[in-house]
Structure formats: C-alpha cells, structure tokens
Design a protein around this motif. Structure first.
Motif, short mmCIF file in Angstrom:
data_model
loop_
_atom_site.label_atom_id
_atom_site.label_comp_id
_atom_site.label_asym_id
_atom_site.label_seq_id
_atom_site.Cartn_x
_atom_site.Cartn_y
_atom_site.Cartn_z
N SER A 37 41.13 42.86 41.37
CA SER A 37 40.91 41.67 42.21
C SER A 37 40.75 40.43 41.34
O SER A 37 40.05 40.46 40.34
CB SER A 37 39.65 41.85 43.07
OG SER A 37 39.81 42.96 43.93
N HIS A 38 41.38 39.38 41.77
CA HIS A 38 41.34 38.11 41.05
C HIS A 38 40.24 37.26 41.69
O HIS A 38 40.33 36.90 42.86
CB HIS A 38 42.69 37.41 41.14
CG HIS A 38 43.78 38.17 40.46
ND1 HIS A 38 44.33 39.33 40.97
CD2 HIS A 38 44.41 37.94 39.28
CE1 HIS A 38 45.26 39.78 40.14
NE2 HIS A 38 45.32 38.95 39.10
N ALA A 39 39.18 36.95 40.92
CA ALA A 39 38.02 36.22 41.42
C ALA A 39 38.03 34.77 40.96
O ALA A 39 38.70 34.43 39.98
CB ALA A 39 36.74 36.91 40.94
N GLU A 40 37.26 33.94 41.63
CA GLU A 40 37.11 32.53 41.22
C GLU A 40 36.38 32.45 39.87
O GLU A 40 36.71 31.61 39.05
CB GLU A 40 36.34 31.75 42.28
CG GLU A 40 37.10 31.55 43.58
CD GLU A 40 38.29 30.63 43.42
OE1 GLU A 40 38.19 29.63 42.68
OE2 GLU A 40 39.33 30.91 44.03
N ASP A 41 35.39 33.32 39.68
CA ASP A 41 34.61 33.34 38.45
C ASP A 41 34.85 34.69 37.77
O ASP A 41 34.00 35.58 37.80
CB ASP A 41 33.12 33.13 38.76
CG ASP A 41 32.29 32.96 37.51
OD1 ASP A 41 32.85 32.64 36.45
OD2 ASP A 41 31.06 33.16 37.60
N GLN A 42 36.03 34.86 37.19
CA GLN A 42 36.48 36.15 36.65
C GLN A 42 35.70 36.54 35.40
O GLN A 42 35.64 35.78 34.45
CB GLN A 42 37.97 36.08 36.33
CG GLN A 42 38.61 37.42 36.08
CD GLN A 42 38.66 38.28 37.33
OE1 GLN A 42 39.01 37.82 38.41
NE2 GLN A 42 38.31 39.53 37.19
#
Length: 194
Positions: free
Chosen positions: A177-182
C-alpha cells in the motif's frame, strides 16, 4: 500423478558465485535474455553479488545439494524517491523449467521485498524478434504475467544481439500500500525467517 520436486530456497552466499555464473553463462552465450555479450569473470560476478547483498535479497534454489537457479532484486533507479521500487531478476538452470522452482523462488523474493517495505516490483524482459526466434521465447513474459506482473511499457528495438534488434517489455507488480507518510525501506535481513 505429478511427482513433487523437493527443493529449498535460501540466501545466496558469495561462495555460490561460480555455480551461479555457470547458470548465467548459458543466458549470455546462447540467448538474448541477457543483453551482455561476454560472460563476466567470477571475480566480476562476485562483485555484483556483493553490491546487491549490501541492501537487497539474493536467493538461490537448491535441490540435491546443487543450485538450480537464483533471483535477486536491485535498485530500480538511484534517486531516493525510488527507494520503494525494485527491479527483479531470475535465472534458472536451462533444465529447470516448468517444475515450480522459478515460481517458488520469485515468491520468496517478493515476500522478502515486502518485509523490507518495497511496494513496486519491475521486471525488464526481452521480447522475441519473431515468433520462432531461437534466442528468446515468450516464456519470461508469460512467467511474469502468471505471477501477477502487468506490462506497463515497451521499448522498441533497444537491444541488439545476434544480429537482430529486440524490444524490451517493462512489467510491474504492486505488492504494498502506498501511504501519504510512507515508512522507509529497511535493508534485507539475510535470515529469511526474520
């Protein structure tokens, strides 16, 4: 009834370089799967392994005490923003086809990369110049599709080997999953059970 082939998957060691190079030599000399013209020396090959092992997984599949194939990942591009992407590579002994070793090896590589925090996998695959090309078949393209990779680009006539031009397909598989705060990617732990 299909006979089950028993094998193990484990991290590669630098001491495996000669055995891995013997597998790779076939792909350099006899195919356009590798675009190298000359097989590297064992010292050069070992250096490549060392470079990869500093951060990424490098795995072998072993059966009856012998290595039958290997797979590894490397940086997709050097810039920091690409840290969550890897290019994957696999080479099997020319006699180790359609026996489950390649799938198991790639699945283990994918799982190791997932644990590191890698999100995108890319495979760069040579395409046959013609349907009856003796140096490249569609096997690698089909193998990657079967494992969930999708074609995302085609580079036309970008590799020249054996007197002909080859297209190269770029294939992609998203595994996280690609997160805003990776969170950052962590280096590979040599213990597969870590």
């Amino acid at each position: 009834m299909k006979k089950e082939i028993m094998f193990t998957i484990e991290p590669a060691a630098l001491e495996d370089a000669a055995e891995l190079l013997a597998i790779y030599d076939h792909y350099v000399r006899d195919t356009a799967i590798s675009f190298e013209y000359e097989t590297p020396t064992e010292e050069e090959f070992r250096g490549r392994m060392e470079n990869i092992l500093r951060r990424y997984p490098y795995l072998v599949v072993r059966r009856d005490g012998r290595i039958w194939g290997y797979a590894y990942a490397g940086a997709f591009h050097a810039r920091a923003a690409y840290d969550w992407c890897c290019e994957t590579t696999i080479y099997l002994h020319k006699d180790a086809v359609k026996c489950g070793m390649g799938r198991a090896l790639y699945e283990a590589l994918e799982e190791a990369l997932r644990r590191m925090g890698v999100l995108n996998l890319y495979a760069i695959v040579a395409c046959p110049a013609a349907e009856d090309d003796e140096y490249v078949t569609r096997n690698s393209l089909d193998f990657h599709r079967h494992l969930g990779f999708a074609p995302v680009g085609l580079w036309h006539k970008c590799g020249y080997k054996f007197g002909r031009w080859y297209d190269v397909a770029c294939m992609e598989k998203l595994i996280g999953s690609h997160a805003e705060d990776q969170p950052p990617v962590t280096p590979f732990a040599q213990d597969l059970n870590a």
